[in-house]
Design a protein around this motif. Sequence first.
Motif, PDB file in Angstrom:
ATOM      1  N   VAL A   1       0.852  -1.180   0.000  1.00  0.00           N
ATOM      2  CA  VAL A   1       0.000   0.000   0.000  1.00  0.00           C
ATOM      3  C   VAL A   1       0.891   1.233   0.000  1.00  0.00           C
ATOM      4  O   VAL A   1       1.675   1.440   0.934  1.00  0.00           O
ATOM      5  N   PHE A   2       0.793   2.027  -1.061  1.00  0.00           N
ATOM      6  CA  PHE A   2       1.590   3.244  -1.164  1.00  0.00           C
ATOM      7  C   PHE A   2       3.071   2.974  -0.877  1.00  0.00           C
ATOM      8  O   PHE A   2       3.694   3.622  -0.037  1.00  0.00           O
ATOM      9  N   PHE A   3       3.620   1.975  -1.571  1.00  0.00           N
ATOM     10  CA  PHE A   3       5.047   1.620  -1.516  1.00  0.00           C
ATOM     11  C   PHE A   3       5.475   1.001  -0.184  1.00  0.00           C
ATOM     12  O   PHE A   3       6.670   0.854   0.088  1.00  0.00           O
ATOM     13  N   ASP A   4       4.510   0.648   0.653  1.00  0.00           N
ATOM     14  CA  ASP A   4       4.832   0.023   1.929  1.00  0.00           C
ATOM     15  C   ASP A   4       4.233  -1.384   1.976  1.00  0.00           C
ATOM     16  O   ASP A   4       3.021  -1.550   1.889  1.00  0.00           O
ATOM     17  N   GLN A   5       5.090  -2.388   2.104  1.00  0.00           N
ATOM     18  CA  GLN A   5       4.648  -3.771   2.195  1.00  0.00           C
ATOM     19  C   GLN A   5       4.488  -4.122   3.670  1.00  0.00           C
ATOM     20  O   GLN A   5       5.459  -4.284   4.396  1.00  0.00           O
ATOM     21  N   ASP A   6       3.236  -4.202   4.110  1.00  0.00           N
ATOM     22  CA  ASP A   6       3.002  -4.456   5.536  1.00  0.00           C
ATOM     23  C   ASP A   6       1.575  -4.985   5.714  1.00  0.00           C
ATOM     24  O   ASP A   6       0.918  -5.327   4.738  1.00  0.00           O
ATOM     25  N   TYR A   7       1.118  -5.036   6.951  1.00  0.00           N
ATOM     26  CA  TYR A   7      -0.223  -5.564   7.252  1.00  0.00           C
ATOM     27  C   TYR A   7      -1.264  -4.479   6.980  1.00  0.00           C
ATOM     28  O   TYR A   7      -1.393  -3.515   7.741  1.00  0.00           O
ATOM     29  N   TYR A   8      -2.004  -4.663   5.889  1.00  0.00           N
ATOM     30  CA  TYR A   8      -3.041  -3.725   5.484  1.00  0.00           C
ATOM     31  C   TYR A   8      -4.253  -4.517   4.983  1.00  0.00           C
ATOM     32  O   TYR A   8      -4.232  -5.071   3.888  1.00  0.00           O
ATOM     33  N   PRO A   9      -5.328  -4.590   5.750  1.00  0.00           N
ATOM     34  CA  PRO A   9      -6.512  -5.316   5.305  1.00  0.00           C
ATOM     35  C   PRO A   9      -7.101  -4.737   4.020  1.00  0.00           C
ATOM     36  O   PRO A   9      -6.960  -3.545   3.729  1.00  0.00           O
ATOM     37  N   SER A  10      -7.787  -5.584   3.275  1.00  0.00           N
ATOM     38  CA  SER A  10      -8.459  -5.162   2.051  1.00  0.00           C
ATOM     39  C   SER A  10      -9.871  -5.720   2.033  1.00  0.00           C
ATOM     40  O   SER A  10     -10.208  -6.637   2.792  1.00  0.00           O
ATOM     41  N   GLN A  11     -10.684  -5.196   1.138  1.00  0.00           N
ATOM     42  CA  GLN A  11     -12.085  -5.590   1.078  1.00  0.00           C
ATOM     43  C   GLN A  11     -12.308  -6.973   0.484  1.00  0.00           C
ATOM     44  O   GLN A  11     -13.437  -7.481   0.541  1.00  0.00           O
ATOM     45  N   LYS A  12     -11.266  -7.589  -0.031  1.00  0.00           N
ATOM     46  CA  LYS A  12     -11.435  -8.955  -0.526  1.00  0.00           C
ATOM     47  C   LYS A  12     -11.401  -9.985   0.603  1.00  0.00           C
ATOM     48  O   LYS A  12     -11.745 -11.150   0.404  1.00  0.00           O
ATOM     49  N   MET A  13     -11.026  -9.565   1.809  1.00  0.00           N
ATOM     50  CA  MET A  13     -10.874 -10.501   2.915  1.00  0.00           C
ATOM     51  C   MET A  13     -12.173 -11.223   3.293  1.00  0.00           C
ATOM     52  O   MET A  13     -12.144 -12.418   3.591  1.00  0.00           O
ATOM     53  N   PRO A  14     -13.345 -10.554   3.335  1.00  0.00           N
ATOM     54  CA  PRO A  14     -14.561 -11.298   3.669  1.00  0.00           C
ATOM     55  C   PRO A  14     -14.844 -12.447   2.709  1.00  0.00           C
ATOM     56  O   PRO A  14     -15.209 -13.556   3.153  1.00  0.00           O
ATOM     57  N   ALA A  15     -14.670 -12.228   1.406  1.00  0.00           N
ATOM     58  CA  ALA A  15     -14.897 -13.306   0.438  1.00  0.00           C
ATOM     59  C   ALA A  15     -13.921 -14.453   0.675  1.00  0.00           C
ATOM     60  O   ALA A  15     -14.285 -15.635   0.585  1.00  0.00           O
ATOM     61  N   GLU A  16     -12.675 -14.116   0.998  1.00  0.00           N
ATOM     62  CA  GLU A  16     -11.690 -15.160   1.287  1.00  0.00           C
ATOM     63  C   GLU A  16     -12.058 -15.912   2.561  1.00  0.00           C
ATOM     64  O   GLU A  16     -11.891 -17.136   2.640  1.00  0.00           O
ATOM     65  N   ALA A  17     -12.568 -15.189   3.565  1.00  0.00           N
ATOM     66  CA  ALA A  17     -12.970 -15.847   4.809  1.00  0.00           C
ATOM     67  C   ALA A  17     -14.153 -16.786   4.584  1.00  0.00           C
ATOM     68  O   ALA A  17     -14.232 -17.851   5.206  1.00  0.00           O
ATOM     69  N   ILE A  18     -15.057 -16.426   3.688  1.00  0.00           N
ATOM     70  CA  ILE A  18     -16.199 -17.286   3.383  1.00  0.00           C
ATOM     71  C   ILE A  18     -15.716 -18.587   2.740  1.00  0.00           C
ATOM     72  O   ILE A  18     -16.199 -19.675   3.066  1.00  0.00           O
ATOM     73  N   GLY A  19     -14.749 -18.491   1.842  1.00  0.00           N
ATOM     74  CA  GLY A  19     -14.162 -19.698   1.277  1.00  0.00           C
ATOM     75  C   GLY A  19     -13.508 -20.557   2.334  1.00  0.00           C
ATOM     76  O   GLY A  19     -13.638 -21.794   2.331  1.00  0.00           O
ATOM     77  N   TRP A  20     -12.814 -19.903   3.268  1.00  0.00           N
ATOM     78  CA  TRP A  20     -12.186 -20.643   4.381  1.00  0.00           C
ATOM     79  C   TRP A  20     -13.244 -21.338   5.227  1.00  0.00           C
ATOM     80  O   TRP A  20     -13.070 -22.492   5.633  1.00  0.00           O
ATOM     81  N   MET A  21     -14.348 -20.659   5.507  1.00  0.00           N
ATOM     82  CA  MET A  21     -15.432 -21.238   6.308  1.00  0.00           C
ATOM     83  C   MET A  21     -15.939 -22.529   5.680  1.00  0.00           C
ATOM     84  O   MET A  21     -16.104 -23.549   6.354  1.00  0.00           O
TER      85      MET A  21
END
Length: 312
Positions: free
Chosen positions: A102-122
């Motif tokens: 995010v803005f040239f910084d590679q770190d822990y930054y949540p994104s809006q795709k996470m809920p869809a990924e969590a549903i697949g995990w479920m």
Amino acid sequence: MRLARPARLARPARLAAAAALAGSVLAVSPAPASAEPTVAHYSSQVVNDGADVYYPSDAQGELPVALLMQGAQVHRMHYAAYARAVASYGFVVVVPNHKRLVFFDQDYYPSQKMPAEAIGWMDDENANSSSPLAGKIDTDTLVLLGHSFGGAAALGVAEESCGIPFCTTLGYSLPSEVKAASLFGTNNKSPLFGNSASMDNQIPVQLVQGTVDGVALPADAETSYTKLENGPKQIVRVAGANHYGITNAQNPAGADPDASAQPISQAASIATSARWAALFLKAQLGDAAAADYVFSTGDASDNGVTVTSQTS
């Protein structure tokens, strides 16, 4: 301009459908410490993200899943106490480490795709015979917990909108499994775009705000609360909590510190914030006792908070 999206249930019908889940959700009300269930923990993987999973080990029936979207640059391990506290109310709490650029910084930054990924995990975890949660997950129900940057990303999910840096696609569709959100230290004030005029939230949203937060200012949370167009909605002001009131300790390593000192104990801010978050989410899933607490009796009985709500 918001992109056209497929037809979907009207909002009242969706809220009614959420309430119909009550039969599969554990009834919850504030309980004595001695009655709290034992919370178990194991490590998992949500797509490419390492994740911690917390759940009440003695729960009966299927459990709803709560996805915790971390604050910027905050490792998932710093949410262990908060995640355990929420899980004790009858949730599977999943805390991924979502690392991206995010803005040239590679770190822990949540994104809006996470809920869809969590549903697949479920779905996968529920069907995995070797998982501690095999056959124990309500795969139709996901609720959101968020902190700071992660909370702002969750607001985009709730509004079904897409904005940089939380969403990098051309549009966003709210998964039908996502039922409600409780977000700590969160507002919609953006350093890039300022405050939006309103937020057409498609799911119930609760903002939990520390009164001495020096990073996400209380005034900005109040403004954001008024801009949520749809109820149920709620803002819970936790007296004496600052921006890191839900992490294991103040100013976790790697994250930008809050210079505003927290006069209450970390244990107190975690317990209060987790209680209000868990019971608000339970209320949106049809739990009458939880709804009575968060919308009727809790504000008067909890000296550590002041609460403003809109139930419809």
